[in-house]
Design an enzyme around this catalytic site. Structure first.
Site, short mmCIF file in Angstrom:
data_model
loop_
_atom_site.label_atom_id
_atom_site.label_comp_id
_atom_site.label_asym_id
_atom_site.label_seq_id
_atom_site.Cartn_x
_atom_site.Cartn_y
_atom_site.Cartn_z
N SER A 101 0.82 -1.20 0.00
CA SER A 101 0.00 0.00 0.00
C SER A 101 0.86 1.25 0.00
O SER A 101 1.96 1.28 0.58
CB SER A 101 -0.90 -0.01 1.24
OG SER A 101 -1.50 1.25 1.46
N TYR A 126 -2.64 0.11 10.03
CA TYR A 126 -2.77 -0.51 8.71
C TYR A 126 -1.47 -0.38 7.93
O TYR A 126 -0.96 -1.36 7.37
CB TYR A 126 -3.93 0.13 7.95
CG TYR A 126 -3.99 -0.29 6.50
CD1 TYR A 126 -4.37 -1.58 6.15
CD2 TYR A 126 -3.64 0.60 5.47
CE1 TYR A 126 -4.42 -1.98 4.82
CE2 TYR A 126 -3.70 0.21 4.15
CZ TYR A 126 -4.08 -1.08 3.82
OH TYR A 126 -4.12 -1.47 2.51
#
Length: 304
Positions: A101, A126
């Site tokens: 990501s 995250y």
């Protein structure tokens, strides 16, 4: 082709089932409901079946949700990913591709973001789990000679996407005449990447199996491992993004302009030179075209 998903209720399960129906129209596609965190289930899957290539796009997603539900990220993104790595090791998989990501860049202020930039300052759990995935994959690539490619996705959007993402939630609220929360007063910029471009990049990456870099003075382990950014290379300001949605929806948004949220970053911007050079990746969808396709799908799917 074989796919797995736990079909959890993080967002609308019916949307997930309807997506799955689209895939099951292909007779060479097979599906099993399975959670990455199920260690014995994943081990049995790799034992029962033979996979040349594994593409892992599964994870507990969402930056803000990770602040409220940290254990869901540990279970899926850390425990689940180690189960995939173990499966690849024992099955001697020829190539593992996994989704990382843009969030790994965290507090990085240098733009565009390059894979050589620092990624040790995550601003959400995250992001920390996705960086951990990269390090775990590198270790397995080095220890067990597993060719591994990590793709740092930059704000993926499009039809059949996640309802918790801003573009999806904005569309629902605008059509319903409800206000939308616009953080950082709309000055946020995102490198929005259309789903078709992401898919093309993933597919191209499958056949680009990384080799050990025997000439690299920076990598004494010579692992067959590679990290790439995959984005549109075109940051868009959030207020302009909303303007485009308003145009295609035929309605003005009621905007609540708010300060930055914890875990957010002001800009994402992908340097994609390596992916262009190595696999021929070329994003082809402008934000205007992508949002037109999304809003057309949204109105059809939800009948609004």
């Amino acid at each position: 082709m074989f796919g797995i998903d736990n079909l959890n209720d993080y967002y609308d399960v019916q949307l997930k089932l309807d997506r799955l129906t689209q895939l099951q129209k292909h007779e060479n596609f097979h599906f099993q409901k399975l959670d990455l965190a199920d260690r014995s289930g994943i081990a049995k899957l790799f034992s029962d079946r033979s996979f040349d290539v594994v593409v892992n796009l599964a994870a507990q997603a969402g930056v803000r949700y990770s602040i409220e539900n940290p254990h869901a990220y540990a279970d899926s993104n850390l425990g689940g990913f180690i189960n995939i790595l173990e499966g690849c090791r024992h099955a001697q998989v020829k190539h593992l591709i996994f989704a990382s990501s843009s969030s790994v860049y965290g507090a990085n202020t240098k733009i565009p973001f390059a894979v050589s930039d620092r990624v040790d300052r995550p601003v959400s759990l995250y992001a920390a789990t996705k960086r951990a995935n990269e390090l775990m994959a590198y270790a397995y690539s080095h220890l067990y000679d597993i060719p591994t490619t990590g793709l740092r996705f930059f704000t993926v959007y499009g039809p059949w996407g996640r309802p918790d993402m801003a573009y999806f939630a904005f569309t629902k609220s605008i059509l319903a005449g409800e206000p939308i929360n616009v953080f950082n007063y709309g000055k946020m910029q995102r490198d929005f990447t259309y789903i078709d471009d992401i898919i093309a990049g993933v597919i191209k990456s499958i056949d680009r199996i990384p080799l050990p870099d025997l000439d690299s003075s920076l990598d004494p382990s010579y692992a067959p491992y590679k990290i790439y950014n995959i984005g549109n290379h075109q940051p868009v300001e959030l207020l302009y993004f909303i303007e485009i949605l308003e145009r295609y929806l035929g309605k003005k948004a009621q905007k609540n302009l708010l300060p930055m949220q914890p875990g957010d970053v002001p800009i994402t911007y992908a340097n994609i030179d390596d992916l262009v050079r190595d696999v021929g990746f070329k994003p082809a969808t402008s934000i205007e075209v992508g949002l037109e396709k999304f809003t057309t799908w949204y109105r059809t799917y939800y009948g609004v």
